[in-house]
Motif scaffolding. Structure first.
Motif, PDB file in Angstrom:
ATOM      1  N   ASN A   1      42.362  30.567  29.471  1.00 30.27           N
ATOM      2  CA  ASN A   1      43.215  31.742  29.594  1.00 30.27           C
ATOM      3  C   ASN A   1      42.902  32.522  30.858  1.00 30.27           C
ATOM      4  O   ASN A   1      43.799  33.043  31.520  1.00 30.27           O
ATOM      5  N   ILE A   2      41.613  32.588  31.200  1.00 28.40           N
ATOM      6  CA  ILE A   2      41.222  33.336  32.400  1.00 28.40           C
ATOM      7  C   ILE A   2      41.806  32.707  33.663  1.00 28.40           C
ATOM      8  O   ILE A   2      42.212  33.413  34.598  1.00 28.40           O
ATOM      9  N   PHE A   3      41.893  31.374  33.689  1.00 26.85           N
ATOM     10  CA  PHE A   3      42.345  30.687  34.897  1.00 26.85           C
ATOM     11  C   PHE A   3      43.755  30.108  34.814  1.00 26.85           C
ATOM     12  O   PHE A   3      44.319  29.726  35.835  1.00 26.85           O
ATOM     13  N   GLU A   4      44.341  30.042  33.624  1.00 28.53           N
ATOM     14  CA  GLU A   4      45.634  29.369  33.487  1.00 28.53           C
ATOM     15  C   GLU A   4      46.718  30.224  32.824  1.00 28.53           C
ATOM     16  O   GLU A   4      47.892  29.868  32.892  1.00 28.53           O
ATOM     17  N   ASN A   5      46.364  31.312  32.209  1.00 24.92           N
ATOM     18  CA  ASN A   5      47.332  32.211  31.588  1.00 24.92           C
ATOM     19  C   ASN A   5      47.788  33.240  32.614  1.00 24.92           C
ATOM     20  O   ASN A   5      46.984  34.062  33.063  1.00 24.92           O
ATOM     21  N   PRO A   6      49.064  33.232  33.023  1.00 28.77           N
ATOM     22  CA  PRO A   6      49.520  34.164  34.071  1.00 28.77           C
ATOM     23  C   PRO A   6      49.269  35.624  33.728  1.00 28.77           C
ATOM     24  O   PRO A   6      48.918  36.415  34.620  1.00 28.77           O
ATOM     25  N   THR A   7      49.428  35.998  32.461  1.00 28.15           N
ATOM     26  CA  THR A   7      49.185  37.389  32.069  1.00 28.15           C
ATOM     27  C   THR A   7      47.725  37.767  32.279  1.00 28.15           C
ATOM     28  O   THR A   7      47.401  38.814  32.859  1.00 28.15           O
ATOM     29  N   THR A   8      46.818  36.909  31.828  1.00 24.62           N
ATOM     30  CA  THR A   8      45.383  37.181  31.974  1.00 24.62           C
ATOM     31  C   THR A   8      44.973  37.164  33.437  1.00 24.62           C
ATOM     32  O   THR A   8      44.154  37.990  33.873  1.00 24.62           O
ATOM     33  N   VAL A   9      45.535  36.243  34.199  1.00 22.76           N
ATOM     34  CA  VAL A   9      45.213  36.146  35.625  1.00 22.76           C
ATOM     35  C   VAL A   9      45.621  37.421  36.352  1.00 22.76           C
ATOM     36  O   VAL A   9      44.862  37.960  37.173  1.00 22.76           O
ATOM     37  N   GLN A  10      46.812  37.953  36.042  1.00 29.52           N
ATOM     38  CA  GLN A  10      47.217  39.193  36.703  1.00 29.52           C
ATOM     39  C   GLN A  10      46.344  40.362  36.272  1.00 29.52           C
ATOM     40  O   GLN A  10      45.959  41.204  37.090  1.00 29.52           O
ATOM     41  N   PHE A  11      46.011  40.419  34.972  1.00 31.45           N
ATOM     42  CA  PHE A  11      45.151  41.500  34.481  1.00 31.45           C
ATOM     43  C   PHE A  11      43.783  41.451  35.150  1.00 31.45           C
ATOM     44  O   PHE A  11      43.251  42.483  35.577  1.00 31.45           O
ATOM     45  N   ASP A  12      43.211  40.260  35.277  1.00 28.75           N
ATOM     46  CA  ASP A  12      41.903  40.110  35.930  1.00 28.75           C
ATOM     47  C   ASP A  12      41.968  40.558  37.391  1.00 28.75           C
ATOM     48  O   ASP A  12      41.035  41.208  37.895  1.00 28.75           O
ATOM     49  N   HIS A  13      43.047  40.201  38.063  1.00 27.75           N
ATOM     50  CA  HIS A  13      43.190  40.593  39.472  1.00 27.75           C
ATOM     51  C   HIS A  13      43.291  42.104  39.598  1.00 27.75           C
ATOM     52  O   HIS A  13      42.716  42.702  40.527  1.00 27.75           O
ATOM     53  N   ARG A  14      43.999  42.735  38.658  1.00 25.43           N
ATOM     54  CA  ARG A  14      44.085  44.195  38.675  1.00 25.43           C
ATOM     55  C   ARG A  14      42.705  44.821  38.510  1.00 25.43           C
ATOM     56  O   ARG A  14      42.336  45.752  39.228  1.00 25.43           O
ATOM     57  N   VAL A  15      41.950  44.321  37.532  1.00 21.88           N
ATOM     58  CA  VAL A  15      40.620  44.873  37.254  1.00 21.88           C
ATOM     59  C   VAL A  15      39.716  44.710  38.474  1.00 21.88           C
ATOM     60  O   VAL A  15      38.996  45.644  38.870  1.00 21.88           O
ATOM     61  N   LEU A  16      39.742  43.528  39.081  1.00 14.72           N
ATOM     62  CA  LEU A  16      38.904  43.291  40.252  1.00 14.72           C
ATOM     63  C   LEU A  16      39.338  44.157  41.431  1.00 14.72           C
ATOM     64  O   LEU A  16      38.488  44.692  42.165  1.00 14.72           O
ATOM     65  N   ALA A  17      40.643  44.292  41.624  1.00 13.96           N
ATOM     66  CA  ALA A  17      41.141  45.102  42.744  1.00 13.96           C
ATOM     67  C   ALA A  17      40.759  46.568  42.572  1.00 13.96           C
ATOM     68  O   ALA A  17      40.312  47.230  43.531  1.00 13.96           O
ATOM     69  N   ILE A  18      40.914  47.090  41.356  1.00 13.90           N
ATOM     70  CA  ILE A  18      40.551  48.492  41.100  1.00 13.90           C
ATOM     71  C   ILE A  18      39.040  48.673  41.263  1.00 13.90           C
ATOM     72  O   ILE A  18      38.581  49.672  41.841  1.00 13.90           O
ATOM     73  N   SER A  19      38.266  47.696  40.778  1.00 12.38           N
ATOM     74  CA  SER A  19      36.807  47.778  40.913  1.00 12.38           C
ATOM     75  C   SER A  19      36.393  47.763  42.381  1.00 12.38           C
ATOM     76  O   SER A  19      35.489  48.504  42.792  1.00 12.38           O
ATOM     77  N   THR A  20      37.056  46.915  43.159  1.00 10.85           N
ATOM     78  CA  THR A  20      36.754  46.847  44.593  1.00 10.85           C
ATOM     79  C   THR A  20      37.049  48.173  45.284  1.00 10.85           C
ATOM     80  O   THR A  20      36.255  48.661  46.108  1.00 10.85           O
ATOM     81  N   TYR A  21      38.184  48.768  44.932  1.00 18.64           N
ATOM     82  CA  TYR A  21      38.558  50.036  45.560  1.00 18.64           C
ATOM     83  C   TYR A  21      37.573  51.140  45.184  1.00 18.64           C
ATOM     84  O   TYR A  21      37.119  51.910  46.052  1.00 18.64           O
ATOM     85  N   ILE A  22      37.224  51.223  43.905  1.00 21.87           N
ATOM     86  CA  ILE A  22      36.285  52.262  43.458  1.00 21.87           C
ATOM     87  C   ILE A  22      34.925  52.060  44.115  1.00 21.87           C
ATOM     88  O   ILE A  22      34.280  53.028  44.560  1.00 21.87           O
ATOM     89  N   ALA A  23      34.470  50.814  44.195  1.00 24.78           N
ATOM     90  CA  ALA A  23      33.170  50.534  44.818  1.00 24.78           C
ATOM     91  C   ALA A  23      33.184  50.885  46.302  1.00 24.78           C
ATOM     92  O   ALA A  23      32.197  51.431  46.830  1.00 24.78           O
ATOM     93  N   THR A  24      34.290  50.605  46.984  1.00 23.57           N
ATOM     94  CA  THR A  24      34.400  50.951  48.410  1.00 23.57           C
ATOM     95  C   THR A  24      34.384  52.460  48.601  1.00 23.57           C
ATOM     96  O   THR A  24      33.707  52.984  49.496  1.00 23.57           O
ATOM     97  N   ALA A  25      35.136  53.176  47.740  1.00 26.23           N
ATOM     98  CA  ALA A  25      35.167  54.634  47.825  1.00 26.23           C
ATOM     99  C   ALA A  25      33.789  55.226  47.544  1.00 26.23           C
ATOM    100  O   ALA A  25      33.352  56.174  48.223  1.00 26.23           O
ATOM    101  N   ALA A  26      33.082  54.653  46.565  1.00 26.52           N
ATOM    102  CA  ALA A  26      31.758  55.169  46.221  1.00 26.52           C
ATOM    103  C   ALA A  26      30.769  54.937  47.361  1.00 26.52           C
ATOM    104  O   ALA A  26      29.955  55.823  47.685  1.00 26.52           O
TER     105      ALA A  26
END
Length: 444
Positions: free
Chosen positions: A323-348
């Protein structure tokens, strides 16, 4: 005249002759020492090497963007063969175009999606993929040719030559990996799979993009380091600090901690970009075209994120990772989480540079580089959200992919400002400053 009086004048001449040979021996000895010292002096790459590497990295940047456009326009499966030499020329006659079109008509993509495509339509997607492959060949020529010259002329040190030859091998591996990726979208088994969409494997796409990112990082980072080392060897300040301050920075626990966090953030940027490759490979960007919610909630339902339909083993032991690598819904959700985490970490990390103690410990160019990285993170977030909201238009999606490379570049530059000058640069700096001490040099 006695015999002693006859021999007496010759005695000073003998001593004089003996003393005249001593300086000659001294000069020879000094010459030999100078030659040996020259042989022991480490090789410092010149700015020409740095500019060549930056040019090569720019071409890799370009091919990453062109590759993204090729995928977005569904052009990647238009060339059904891999011909590294003969494939340089496109079809030149109507008969040759007809042959290539017939090969494409035999692919699952044509049979399932493009049965109404004309020859003229085929030419447009063929040229896009052909241009992508030609750019890859150009990178090989631009990189390998000068590399051989610099290595044979000993313009680079042995360790750097080995590193650069490794990058050259990675270019060749990229070509083979690209074809391996394309082959996954040409397999006839797709015709027998219900609901299958003719596209390349998201795993192979992520591997291909990841190798391109590593190739770019190697060229860009090495090129920047070469230029900075050269300037430093000629007396320039390192990241805007003096020699004594540089030693203080390198020993500072605060600066070391900041550098470690910058490395972690760089890894997070790379991981987020790789998750974007899975989004692209599964067309997951066409789902949940809203932000920050997904279907009116923070996250989709758990049974949708981890659907049993994606598990292939009887005991469902592969439910999570598939599901993490083949489910489009999960893949988009994971990308969102990583992108938000990257932005918060950069801001911090950027916010930390305003702490008085850390601000005093960091070089001026490091603080500037961190500000640039945070600015690029803001641009990347806007591009990502816009791409999602507008249903992945080609210009925005291509800009978003380019933004990921630009953000990685900003992080690499940040790390280089915290890097110690190379041994060759430090030694040559001492020699140059002894010959002609100078002050008020610009920062490098």
């Amino acid at each position: 005249m006695s015999l002693k009086e006859i021999r007496k004048p010759f005695t000073p001449k003998l001593f004089s002759f003996s003393t005249q040979r001593a300086p000659v021996q001294t000069r020879r000895s000094a010459s030999t020492v100078a030659v040996e010292a020259a042989k022991e002096t480490p090789i410092l790459a010149t700015p020409a090497v740095g500019r060549w590497l930056l040019l090569s990295s720019t071409l890799v940047f370009a091919i990453i963007v062109v590759g993204g456009v090729t995928r977005l326009t569904e052009s990647g499966l238009s060339i059904t063969e891999w011909r590294p030499i003969t494939g340089i020329l496109p079809p030149l006659s109507h008969d040759e175009w007809t042959v290539e079109f017939m090969k494409y008509q035999a692919t699952p993509e044509f049979k399932l999606m493009n049965q109404s495509m004309s020859l003229e339509d085929f030419k447009s997607i063929f040229y896009m993929e052909w241009g992508h492959r030609i750019l890859g060949r150009l990178i090989g020529v631009v990189f390998v040719g000068p590399l051989a010259y610099f290595a044979l002329r000993k313009k680079v040190s042995r360790p750097m030559a080995l590193k650069l030859f490794g990058l050259g091998l990675l270019i060749g591996f990229q070509g083979a990996l690209g074809w391996y990726m394309v082959k996954s979208g040409l397999e006839d088994s797709l015709m027998d799979t219900p609901g299958a969409v003719p596209r390349v494997s998201q795993y192979r796409l992520a591997a291909h993009l990841g190798a391109a990112f590593l190739l770019y990082a190697g060229m860009f980072g090495t090129g920047m380091a070469v230029i900075k080392d050269w300037k430093y060897s000629r007396g320039a300040l390192w990241s805007g600090v003096t020699e004594s301050t540089l030693l203080t920075v390198q020993k500072s626990p605060l600066a070391r901690s900041f550098k470690a966090k910058a490395w972690v953030l760089t890894g997070l940027v790379f991981l987020t970009a790789m998750s974007g490759a899975f989004v692209a490979g599964l067309d997951a960007g066409l789902l949940y075209n809203e932000f920050p919610l997904m279907g009116g909630r923070i996250a989709p339902p758990s049974d949708e994120l981890f659907s049993p339909a994606y598990a292939k083993s009887e005991d469902k032991s592969d439910l999570w990772w598939r599901n993490i690598f083949e489910n489009p819904t999960t893949v988009q959700f994971d990308h969102r989480v990583l992108a938000i985490s990257t932005y918060i970490a950069t801001a911090a990390l950027f916010a930390q540079t305003f702490r008085p103690a850390l601000r005093a410990a960091l070089p001026p160019l490091t603080r500037t580089a961190m500000a640039a990285a945070f600015a690029m993170a803001n641009v990347q977030v806007v591009l990502g959200i816009s791409t999602l909201l507008y249903l992945v238009p080609v210009p925005l999606a291509a800009a978003h992919q380019a933004g990921s490379v630009a953000l990685l570049s900003a992080m690499i530059h940040l790390l280089i400002t915290l890097r110690q000058p190379g041994a060759a640069a430090r030694l040559l700096r001492k020699l140059n400053l002894k010959k002609a001490p100078v002050s008020n040099f610009p920062a490098c």
